[in-house]
Motif scaffolding. Structure first.
Motif, PDB file in Angstrom:
ATOM      1  N   SER A   1       0.822  -1.201   0.000  1.00  0.00           N
ATOM      2  CA  SER A   1       0.000   0.000   0.000  1.00  0.00           C
ATOM      3  C   SER A   1       0.862   1.260   0.000  1.00  0.00           C
ATOM      4  O   SER A   1       0.543   2.236  -0.674  1.00  0.00           O
ATOM      5  CB  SER A   1      -0.919   0.015   1.216  1.00  0.00           C
ATOM      6  N   ARG A   2       1.942   1.230   0.741  1.00  0.00           N
ATOM      7  CA  ARG A   2       2.813   2.411   0.789  1.00  0.00           C
ATOM      8  C   ARG A   2       3.489   2.656  -0.555  1.00  0.00           C
ATOM      9  O   ARG A   2       3.742   3.797  -0.924  1.00  0.00           O
ATOM     10  CB  ARG A   2       3.842   2.252   1.892  1.00  0.00           C
TER      11      ARG A   2
ATOM     12  N   GLY B   1      -0.085   3.017  -3.086  1.00  0.00           N
ATOM     13  CA  GLY B   1      -1.146   3.938  -2.692  1.00  0.00           C
ATOM     14  C   GLY B   1      -2.518   3.294  -2.670  1.00  0.00           C
ATOM     15  O   GLY B   1      -3.528   3.974  -2.480  1.00  0.00           O
TER      16      GLY B   1
ATOM     17  N   GLN C   1      -1.568   6.399   6.073  1.00  0.00           N
ATOM     18  CA  GLN C   1      -0.810   7.628   5.877  1.00  0.00           C
ATOM     19  C   GLN C   1       0.465   7.560   6.704  1.00  0.00           C
ATOM     20  O   GLN C   1       0.483   7.019   7.803  1.00  0.00           O
ATOM     21  CB  GLN C   1      -1.633   8.833   6.296  1.00  0.00           C
ATOM     22  N   TYR C   2       1.517   8.138   6.164  1.00  0.00           N
ATOM     23  CA  TYR C   2       2.824   8.086   6.825  1.00  0.00           C
ATOM     24  C   TYR C   2       2.847   8.853   8.141  1.00  0.00           C
ATOM     25  O   TYR C   2       3.583   8.510   9.050  1.00  0.00           O
ATOM     26  CB  TYR C   2       3.911   8.651   5.898  1.00  0.00           C
TER      27      TYR C   2
END
Length: 90
Positions: free
Chosen positions: A49-50, A53, A67-68
Motif C-alpha cells: 500500500s505504501r 497507494g 498515511q505516513y
C-alpha cells in the motif's frame, strides 16, 4: 380490420413505477483514522500500500489508505481486529 380492433381491446397498458434509490458514496473520506483505532494488516499488504497507494483491508474489514504521518502506537488496537487475531493464533 376486425383483427386490429380485437388486438387493441386485449392489449395491456404498462405503467412506470418510480422508485427512489439511495446510493452510498464509496469514496474514502476519513483519511484512515476516523475511528481512532489501530488495525491489524499484514506487513506485506502495508508495504504494498505504501508503494502503490492502494487501500488495505484490516482483519475487521475496515478499508483505508494508510498515511505516513499516523503512528499506530498512538491509538488503541481495534477490538474486532484483536479478537480475530487471537482466534487465528490459537
Amino acid at each position: 380490420m376486425a383483427d386490429l380492433e380485437q388486438e387493441k381491446s386485449t392489449s395491456t397498458n404498462t405503467s412506470v413505477l418510480e422508485r427512489t434509490q439511495t446510493q452510498e458514496n464509496p469514496e474514502l473520506t476519513d483519511n484512515g483514522d476516523s475511528d481512532r483505532f489501530s488495525h491489524y494488516v499484514s506487513a506485506d499488504r502495508m508495504l504494498e500500500s505504501r508503494i502503490t497507494g492502494r487501500p488495505v483491508v484490516a482483519l475487521c474489514g475496515k478499508v483505508w489508505v494508510p498515511q505516513y504521518d499516523r503512528n499506530p502506537d498512538d491509538y488503541p488496537v481495534c477490538p474486532e481486529c484483536l479478537r480475530i487475531y487471537n482466534e487465528m493464533s490459537d
